[in-house]
Design a protein around this motif. Structure first.
Motif, PDB file in Angstrom:
ATOM      1  N   LEU A  57       0.825  -1.213   0.000  1.00  0.00           N
ATOM      2  CA  LEU A  57       0.000   0.000   0.000  1.00  0.00           C
ATOM      3  C   LEU A  57       0.857   1.260   0.000  1.00  0.00           C
ATOM      4  CD1 LEU A  57      -2.967   1.127   0.356  1.00  0.00           C
ATOM      5  CD2 LEU A  57      -2.486   1.175   2.802  1.00  0.00           C
ATOM      6  N   ASN A  58       1.889   1.283   0.856  1.00  0.00           N
ATOM      7  CA  ASN A  58       2.705   2.492   1.000  1.00  0.00           C
ATOM      8  C   ASN A  58       3.710   2.675  -0.129  1.00  0.00           C
ATOM      9  OD1 ASN A  58       1.489   3.239   3.484  1.00  0.00           O
ATOM     10  ND2 ASN A  58       2.808   1.818   4.591  1.00  0.00           N
ATOM     11  N   ASN A  59       4.249   1.584  -0.650  1.00  0.00           N
ATOM     12  CA  ASN A  59       5.329   1.684  -1.635  1.00  0.00           C
ATOM     13  C   ASN A  59       4.877   1.555  -3.086  1.00  0.00           C
ATOM     14  OD1 ASN A  59       7.079   1.902   0.542  1.00  0.00           O
ATOM     15  ND2 ASN A  59       7.544  -0.290   0.571  1.00  0.00           N
ATOM     16  N   GLU A  60       3.718   0.950  -3.306  1.00  0.00           N
ATOM     17  CA  GLU A  60       3.266   0.736  -4.682  1.00  0.00           C
ATOM     18  C   GLU A  60       1.927   1.413  -4.988  1.00  0.00           C
ATOM     19  OE1 GLU A  60       3.395  -3.280  -6.127  1.00  0.00           O
ATOM     20  OE2 GLU A  60       5.066  -3.820  -4.816  1.00  0.00           O
ATOM     21  N   TYR A  61       0.917   1.120  -4.184  1.00  0.00           N
ATOM     22  CA  TYR A  61      -0.438   1.571  -4.536  1.00  0.00           C
ATOM     23  C   TYR A  61      -0.592   3.084  -4.416  1.00  0.00           C
ATOM     24  CZ  TYR A  61      -5.508   1.689  -4.857  1.00  0.00           C
ATOM     25  OH  TYR A  61      -6.794   1.961  -5.249  1.00  0.00           O
ATOM     26  N   ILE A  62      -0.239   3.665  -3.253  1.00  0.00           N
ATOM     27  CA  ILE A  62      -0.440   5.102  -3.054  1.00  0.00           C
ATOM     28  C   ILE A  62       0.431   5.938  -4.002  1.00  0.00           C
ATOM     29  CG2 ILE A  62      -0.183   6.999  -1.389  1.00  0.00           C
ATOM     30  CD1 ILE A  62      -1.079   5.113   0.797  1.00  0.00           C
ATOM     31  N   PRO A  63       1.736   5.585  -4.235  1.00  0.00           N
ATOM     32  CA  PRO A  63       2.519   6.358  -5.224  1.00  0.00           C
ATOM     33  C   PRO A  63       1.924   6.325  -6.625  1.00  0.00           C
ATOM     34  CG  PRO A  63       3.987   5.095  -3.813  1.00  0.00           C
ATOM     35  CD  PRO A  63       2.590   4.628  -3.516  1.00  0.00           C
ATOM     36  N   PRO A  66      -2.165   8.823  -6.623  1.00  0.00           N
ATOM     37  CA  PRO A  66      -2.030   9.993  -5.728  1.00  0.00           C
ATOM     38  C   PRO A  66      -3.356  10.496  -5.158  1.00  0.00           C
ATOM     39  CG  PRO A  66      -1.645  10.587  -8.032  1.00  0.00           C
ATOM     40  CD  PRO A  66      -1.702   9.102  -7.978  1.00  0.00           C
ATOM     41  N   GLU A  67      -4.470  10.093  -5.789  1.00  0.00           N
ATOM     42  CA  GLU A  67      -5.772  10.532  -5.254  1.00  0.00           C
ATOM     43  C   GLU A  67      -6.084   9.903  -3.897  1.00  0.00           C
ATOM     44  OE1 GLU A  67      -6.620   7.078  -8.152  1.00  0.00           O
ATOM     45  OE2 GLU A  67      -5.278   8.814  -7.981  1.00  0.00           O
ATOM     46  N   TYR A  68      -5.308   8.853  -3.518  1.00  0.00           N
ATOM     47  CA  TYR A  68      -5.495   8.218  -2.209  1.00  0.00           C
ATOM     48  C   TYR A  68      -4.409   8.631  -1.213  1.00  0.00           C
ATOM     49  CZ  TYR A  68      -8.965   5.159  -4.341  1.00  0.00           C
ATOM     50  OH  TYR A  68     -10.075   4.672  -4.978  1.00  0.00           O
ATOM     51  N   SER A  69      -3.744   9.740  -1.477  1.00  0.00           N
ATOM     52  CA  SER A  69      -2.677  10.195  -0.587  1.00  0.00           C
ATOM     53  C   SER A  69      -3.205  10.640   0.776  1.00  0.00           C
ATOM     54  CB  SER A  69      -1.899  11.343  -1.244  1.00  0.00           C
ATOM     55  OG  SER A  69      -2.771  12.415  -1.549  1.00  0.00           O
ATOM     56  N   TRP A  70      -4.519  10.878   0.874  1.00  0.00           N
ATOM     57  CA  TRP A  70      -5.112  11.297   2.150  1.00  0.00           C
ATOM     58  C   TRP A  70      -5.007  10.195   3.207  1.00  0.00           C
ATOM     59  CZ3 TRP A  70      -8.963   7.838   3.145  1.00  0.00           C
ATOM     60  CH2 TRP A  70      -9.583   7.213   2.057  1.00  0.00           C
ATOM     61  N   ILE A  71      -4.725   8.966   2.781  1.00  0.00           N
ATOM     62  CA  ILE A  71      -4.554   7.866   3.742  1.00  0.00           C
ATOM     63  C   ILE A  71      -3.373   8.157   4.661  1.00  0.00           C
ATOM     64  CG2 ILE A  71      -3.988   5.404   3.971  1.00  0.00           C
ATOM     65  CD1 ILE A  71      -5.453   4.940   1.335  1.00  0.00           C
ATOM     66  N   LYS A  72      -2.343   8.811   4.119  1.00  0.00           N
ATOM     67  CA  LYS A  72      -1.132   9.112   4.879  1.00  0.00           C
ATOM     68  C   LYS A  72      -1.381  10.152   5.975  1.00  0.00           C
ATOM     69  CE  LYS A  72       2.281   6.945   2.499  1.00  0.00           C
ATOM     70  NZ  LYS A  72       3.376   6.139   3.083  1.00  0.00           N
TER      71      LYS A  72
END
Length: 382
Positions: A57-63, A66-72
Motif C-alpha cells: 500500500l505504501n510503496n506501490e499503490y499510493i505512489p 495519488p488521489e489516495y494520498s489522504w490515507i497518509k
C-alpha cells in the motif's frame, strides 16, 4: 496487572474532525484489505498478509494512485491496527470460527481509533484530561475515573470510539487481589422475574421493570413511529427532507444508547456489590442463552437482561480480585432440587414460585436454586 478503563470524553470540534477522519480512513483500509484479498483469491493468487499489504500500500499503490494520498494523513498506528483486525477476521474465517468477514458500513459498524504508547510523552492522564497521540490533550467528562500517570500508573494503549466519543485505555496497575478475609462462597441464580438472587438472601430486581426504563421505552416507540412515517412519506414523494430523517434517526439512537447505558450501569454496580462481600468462590449456572432466544415470547426479555455481559464482567472481576468463579452444568437441576433433603421434584412448573418439598421444606424457588448452586459439587472453573 493490566486493567481496561472506558469513559466518555469531550473533544473540541477540531479534535472531533480528526477522530472522524481517522476512523473513516480505518474503515476504508479495512474494507480495502478485504476487497484486495477477495480479488487475489478469485484470480487464484496467494493470500496477502497484513505486513505485506502495508508495504504494498505504501510503496506501490499510493505512489501510483495519488488521489489516495489522504490515507497518509491519518494516525499511522490506527491504520495499522485496522489492517491487523482485517487479517484476524480472515484467520477466524479460515479456522471455521466465524463466517466470511463483513465490510464495515458508515454509521453501522463499530470502528475505533486505536492509539499506542511509543514514547513516555504519548499517553498521559491527569484528573480531568488524557493525552492521546495525534489529538493532544482531551477533556474527560468523568473526572478522576482513569488513574493518573502522576500516581505511577502507565497507559499502555487505547482506542477512541466515535458517536458519543468514548476512550478506552489499558493501564498497568498494582495487583489488588484479596489475600485474606474471605467469607463463605455464594451461589447466584439469574432469572427474568428478578435479575439475580444470591444465596445469602440478597435479591437484585429486574431493572427493565422499573418506571424509568419503561418511560424511555415508550419514548423509543413514539420516535420510531415518527421515523417510520418520515421514511414512508419520502417513498411516496412527499416533502420530507433527508436531513430531517437523519435528525429523527439520531433521536432514536440516543434513546437506545441511554437504555443500554442504564442496563450496563446496573450490571456494573451489581457485580461490584457482590464482589465487595469477599466470597471465597461464586457459582453461577451455564445458561443456554441461544436456546432461550429462540422463544419468541421471551427473546426480547432475555436480550434485555444481558446475561452474557454479566458473566463476562463477573469473570473479569473475579480474576482481578482472586475469587474462584465456578460454572455449574446447564443440566444441573438447581431449581428442582430440594436444598434440605436433596430430592428432585420433576413435576416443578415455571409458575411454581414457591418450592414445596414432601419433607416439609418450603422456600422461594429462586433462592432455593441459588442455595443449590452454592453447594454444587460438579462445576467448571471459569
Amino acid at each position: 496487572m493490566r486493567k481496561s478503563f472506558k469513559t466518555e470524553i469531550n473533544p473540541t470540534e477540531e479534535q472531533k474532525a480528526k477522530i472522524r477522519k481517522t476512523i473513516g480512513t480505518c474503515r476504508f483500509i479495512y474494507n480495502f484489505y478485504l476487497t484486495q484479498n477477495k480479488e487475489l483469491h478469485e484470480n487464484g493468487k496467494k493470500f496477502m498478509g497484513s505486513n505485506k499489504f502495508r508495504v504494498w500500500l505504501n510503496n506501490e499503490y499510493i505512489p501510483n494512485h495519488p488521489e489516495y494520498s489522504w490515507i497518509k494523513e491519518a494516525y499511522s498506528k490506527a491504520v495499522t491496527q485496522s489492517v491487523h483486525n482485517a487479517q484476524s477476521a480472515f484467520q477466524k474465517f479460515f479456522e471455521h470460527k466465524s463466517g466470511f468477514p463483513k465490510f464495515k458500513k458508515k454509521n453501522k459498524s463499530d470502528v475505533k481509533m486505536y492509539f499506542v504508547k511509543n514514547n513516555p510523552k504519548d499517553c498521559r492522564c491527569e484528573r480531568h484530561r488524557i493525552h492521546i497521540p495525534s489529538l493532544g490533550w482531551v477533556r474527560i467528562k468523568e473526572k478522576g475515573y482513569i488513574p493518573t500517570t502522576k500516581d505511577g500508573y502507565v497507559i499502555r494503549s487505547g482506542s477512541v470510539k466515535a458517536g458519543r466519543y468514548y476512550v478506552s485505555a489499558l493501564i498497568e496497575i498494582p495487583d489488588n487481589r484479596i489475600d485474606s478475609g474471605f467469607h463463605k462462597g455464594i451461589g447466584i441464580d439469574l432469572g427474568l422475574k428478578d435479575f439475580a438472587v444470591i444465596s445469602n438472601g440478597k435479591t437484585y430486581k429486574n431493572i427493565n421493570k422499573s418506571v424509568r426504563l419503561k418511560k424511555i421505552e415508550k419514548q423509543v416507540i413514539r420516535e420510531q413511529r415518527s421515523l417510520s412515517r418520515k421514511y414512508e412519506n419520502l417513498k411516496k414523494g412527499g416533502v420530507t427532507q433527508k436531513s430531517n430523517i437523519q435528525k429523527q434517526k439520531l433521536k432514536v439512537q440516543r434513546l437506545h444508547h441511554r437504555i443500554d447505558n442504564i442496563r450496563t450501569d446496573y450490571i456494573n454496580k451489581t457485580i461490584a456489590e457482590i464482589v465487595k462481600t469477599k466470597p471465597s468462590y461464586i457459582t453461577i449456572e451455564d445458561l443456554n442463552i441461544k436456546g432461550m432466544m429462540k422463544n419468541r415470547h421471551l427473546s426480547k426479555t432475555v436480550a434485555s437482561q444481558k446475561f452474557y455481559e454479566f458473566r463476562a464482567k463477573l469473570q473479569t472481576k473475579c480474576s482481578e480480585y482472586g475469587i474462584e468463579l465456578r460454572v455449574a452444568n446447564r443440566w444441573y437441576p438447581s431449581s428442582k432440587t430440594c436444598h434440605h433433603c436433596g430430592c428432585i421434584k420433576k413435576d416443578l412448573k415455571l409458575s411454581d414460585r414457591i418450592y414445596r418439598c414432601s419433607c416439609g421444606y418450603m422456600e422461594d424457588r429462586d433462592l432455593n436454586a441459588a442455595l443449590n448452586l452454592k453447594d454444587a459439587t460438579a462445576y467448571e472453573i471459569a
